[in-house]
Design a protein around this motif. Structure first.
Motif, PDB file in Angstrom:
ATOM      1  N   TYR A  37     -34.926   9.243  11.612  1.00  0.00           N
ATOM      2  CA  TYR A  37     -34.939  10.338  10.634  1.00  0.00           C
ATOM      3  C   TYR A  37     -35.455  11.611  11.299  1.00  0.00           C
ATOM      4  O   TYR A  37     -34.998  12.713  11.016  1.00  0.00           O
ATOM      5  N   ARG A  38     -36.414  11.438  12.214  1.00  0.00           N
ATOM      6  CA  ARG A  38     -36.951  12.598  12.935  1.00  0.00           C
ATOM      7  C   ARG A  38     -35.872  13.239  13.818  1.00  0.00           C
ATOM      8  O   ARG A  38     -35.741  14.456  13.873  1.00  0.00           O
ATOM      9  N   CYS A  39     -35.082  12.398  14.521  1.00  0.00           N
ATOM     10  CA  CYS A  39     -33.997  12.933  15.362  1.00  0.00           C
ATOM     11  C   CYS A  39     -32.992  13.702  14.519  1.00  0.00           C
ATOM     12  O   CYS A  39     -32.518  14.771  14.910  1.00  0.00           O
ATOM     13  N   VAL A 103     -27.284  10.111   4.259  1.00  0.00           N
ATOM     14  CA  VAL A 103     -27.969  10.065   5.555  1.00  0.00           C
ATOM     15  C   VAL A 103     -28.633   8.695   5.695  1.00  0.00           C
ATOM     16  O   VAL A 103     -28.539   8.030   6.730  1.00  0.00           O
ATOM     17  N   ARG A 104     -29.255   8.237   4.612  1.00  0.00           N
ATOM     18  CA  ARG A 104     -29.907   6.923   4.644  1.00  0.00           C
ATOM     19  C   ARG A 104     -28.868   5.835   4.922  1.00  0.00           C
ATOM     20  O   ARG A 104     -29.094   4.930   5.718  1.00  0.00           O
ATOM     21  N   GLU A 105     -27.739   5.947   4.241  1.00  0.00           N
ATOM     22  CA  GLU A 105     -26.680   4.952   4.407  1.00  0.00           C
ATOM     23  C   GLU A 105     -26.286   4.844   5.885  1.00  0.00           C
ATOM     24  O   GLU A 105     -26.192   3.749   6.435  1.00  0.00           O
ATOM     25  N   GLY A 124     -40.945   1.296   9.155  1.00  0.00           N
ATOM     26  CA  GLY A 124     -40.369   2.410   8.398  1.00  0.00           C
ATOM     27  C   GLY A 124     -40.922   2.464   6.992  1.00  0.00           C
ATOM     28  O   GLY A 124     -42.121   2.239   6.767  1.00  0.00           O
ATOM     29  N   ARG A 125     -40.031   2.776   6.022  1.00  0.00           N
ATOM     30  CA  ARG A 125     -40.456   2.873   4.622  1.00  0.00           C
ATOM     31  C   ARG A 125     -39.706   1.891   3.722  1.00  0.00           C
ATOM     32  O   ARG A 125     -40.186   1.514   2.668  1.00  0.00           O
ATOM     33  N   ASP A 126     -38.484   1.526   4.168  1.00  0.00           N
ATOM     34  CA  ASP A 126     -37.601   0.716   3.313  1.00  0.00           C
ATOM     35  C   ASP A 126     -37.128  -0.530   4.057  1.00  0.00           C
ATOM     36  O   ASP A 126     -36.077  -1.060   3.755  1.00  0.00           O
ATOM     37  N   ILE A 127     -37.877  -0.964   5.042  1.00  0.00           N
ATOM     38  CA  ILE A 127     -37.394  -2.091   5.870  1.00  0.00           C
ATOM     39  C   ILE A 127     -37.419  -3.390   5.058  1.00  0.00           C
ATOM     40  O   ILE A 127     -36.416  -4.095   4.983  1.00  0.00           O
ATOM     41  N   GLU A 175     -48.872  15.174   0.923  1.00  0.00           N
ATOM     42  CA  GLU A 175     -47.597  15.724   0.421  1.00  0.00           C
ATOM     43  C   GLU A 175     -46.438  14.809   0.785  1.00  0.00           C
ATOM     44  O   GLU A 175     -45.545  14.534  -0.006  1.00  0.00           O
ATOM     45  N   ARG A 176     -46.475  14.341   2.051  1.00  0.00           N
ATOM     46  CA  ARG A 176     -45.377  13.498   2.528  1.00  0.00           C
ATOM     47  C   ARG A 176     -45.413  12.135   1.810  1.00  0.00           C
ATOM     48  O   ARG A 176     -44.375  11.590   1.453  1.00  0.00           O
ATOM     49  N   ASP A 177     -46.622  11.604   1.572  1.00  0.00           N
ATOM     50  CA  ASP A 177     -46.755  10.353   0.798  1.00  0.00           C
ATOM     51  C   ASP A 177     -46.052  10.514  -0.544  1.00  0.00           C
ATOM     52  O   ASP A 177     -45.256   9.678  -0.952  1.00  0.00           O
ATOM     53  N   HIS A 182     -41.765   9.140  -4.138  1.00  0.00           N
ATOM     54  CA  HIS A 182     -41.141   9.557  -5.390  1.00  0.00           C
ATOM     55  C   HIS A 182     -39.686   9.970  -5.255  1.00  0.00           C
ATOM     56  O   HIS A 182     -39.086  10.431  -6.214  1.00  0.00           O
ATOM     57  N   ARG A 183     -39.103   9.832  -4.053  1.00  0.00           N
ATOM     58  CA  ARG A 183     -37.693  10.221  -3.938  1.00  0.00           C
ATOM     59  C   ARG A 183     -36.841   9.212  -4.699  1.00  0.00           C
ATOM     60  O   ARG A 183     -37.266   8.070  -4.938  1.00  0.00           O
ATOM     61  N   GLU A 184     -35.624   9.659  -5.022  1.00  0.00           N
ATOM     62  CA  GLU A 184     -34.766   8.837  -5.876  1.00  0.00           C
ATOM     63  C   GLU A 184     -34.237   7.609  -5.121  1.00  0.00           C
ATOM     64  O   GLU A 184     -34.171   6.511  -5.662  1.00  0.00           O
TER      65      GLU A 184
HETATM   66  O1   DC Z   1     -42.527   6.980  10.185  1.00  0.00           O
HETATM   67  P1   DC Z   1     -42.361   8.499  10.406  1.00  0.00           P
HETATM   68  O2   DC Z   1     -43.536   9.303   9.943  1.00  0.00           O
HETATM   69  O3   DC Z   1     -41.991   8.810  11.820  1.00  0.00           O
HETATM   70  O4   DC Z   1     -41.109   8.896   9.488  1.00  0.00           O
HETATM   71  C1   DC Z   1     -40.682  10.228   9.298  1.00  0.00           C
HETATM   72  C2   DC Z   1     -40.057  10.381   7.902  1.00  0.00           C
HETATM   73  O5   DC Z   1     -38.841   9.630   7.833  1.00  0.00           O
HETATM   74  C3   DC Z   1     -40.906   9.880   6.748  1.00  0.00           C
HETATM   75  O6   DC Z   1     -41.615  10.929   6.114  1.00  0.00           O
HETATM   76  C4   DC Z   1     -39.954   9.254   5.785  1.00  0.00           C
HETATM   77  C5   DC Z   1     -38.714   8.992   6.563  1.00  0.00           C
HETATM   78  N1   DC Z   1     -38.423   7.566   6.766  1.00  0.00           N
HETATM   79  C6   DC Z   1     -37.702   6.919   5.789  1.00  0.00           C
HETATM   80  O7   DC Z   1     -37.394   7.517   4.753  1.00  0.00           O
HETATM   81  N2   DC Z   1     -37.328   5.629   5.974  1.00  0.00           N
HETATM   82  C7   DC Z   1     -37.674   4.960   7.088  1.00  0.00           C
HETATM   83  N3   DC Z   1     -37.284   3.692   7.237  1.00  0.00           N
HETATM   84  C8   DC Z   1     -38.448   5.602   8.089  1.00  0.00           C
HETATM   85  C9   DC Z   1     -38.811   6.907   7.891  1.00  0.00           C
END
Ligand code: DC
Length: 223
Positions: A37-39, A103-105, A124-127, A175-177, A182-184
């Protein structure tokens, strides 16, 4: 026997650091999905593409190669961006592009392809909830905002990334938390079958030891 391990949690909870050590110990491969996601955000920023323009970001991704090497480096279109993508400005931008479902897809597909076999620790966040729903072990690694801000500050100092005041980092993490939870689409949440580890008062070694214990338990139960 090798398993797959999903590590989710809020930013700066130590997911990457811990995952790397677990991988070195078990001879597994670490996949840092946040780097992808950073790239995406980094390249969009560089090309002047709006982070809200889903079509344009997806079009850009069609022509984008992201390689995560086993030694932890990140290559974007053959350029080593391992450090550049850690800048705080890229963190929020990554959180912004991660809201876009298409983008996620695209990135989820790449991640599932990367971890087709066993022996991966993916963070990650959704693994645990989306990417590797069938991971044999799911960890939800968290810590207080204060503990995470201090760690991020020290990490930036060590890596030579531009230093920000710790209170600014705390605010950005909070803020990032909020935004990631809370994203859809695929918000950060704990998978029902995840083991929660709150590392606020734990050392890195203690967290690693706990995960290795859980891995042993899972492998024993599957034999
Ligand atoms: O883990 P990180 O801080 O490097 O991730 C950067 C951003 O990417 C984070 O704010 C949310 C998003 N992210 C995501 O939505 N799903 C993931 N599997 C990994 C990261």
């Amino acid at each position: 026997m090798k398993i797959n391990i999903a590590v989710d949690g809020p930013s700066a909870a130590g997911k990457s650091t811990i995952s790397k050590i677990v991988c070195n110990t078990l001879n597994y491969v670490h996949l840092d999905t946040g780097a992808m996601y950073r790239c995406t955000a980094y390249k969009a920023l560089k090309q002047g593409i709006s982070l809200e323009d889903e079509e344009a970001v997806c079009k850009m991704l069609e022509d984008t190669e992201i390689v995560l090497t086993p030694d932890g480096k990140v290559f974007l279109d053959q350029e080593d961006v391992s450090l550049a993508i850690r800048e705080d400005a890229v963190s929020m931008a990554a959180s912004n592009v991660s809201k876009l479902p298409k983008v996620r897809e695209d990135l989820v597909k790449r991640q599932q392809e990367m971890a087709k076999d066993k022996g991966f620790v993916m963070d990650g966040r959704d693994i645990g909830t989306v990417v590797l729903k069938d991971a044999e072990l799911k960890i939800y690694l968290t810590a207080s905002v204060e503990a995470r801000a201090l760690r991020r500050y020290k990490q930036n100092q060590e890596q030579g990334v531009t230093l920000q005041d710790i209170h600014v980092i705390e605010k950005e993490i909070a803020e990032r938390d909020y935004q990631d939870m809370h994203r859809e689409h695929s918000p950060l949440r704990q998978a029902e079958d995840a083991v929660v580890i709150d590392s606020s008062d734990m050392t890195i070694d203690e967290v690693v030891a706990e995960i290795l214990r859980l891995v042993d338990q899972v492998i024993e139960a599957n034999q």
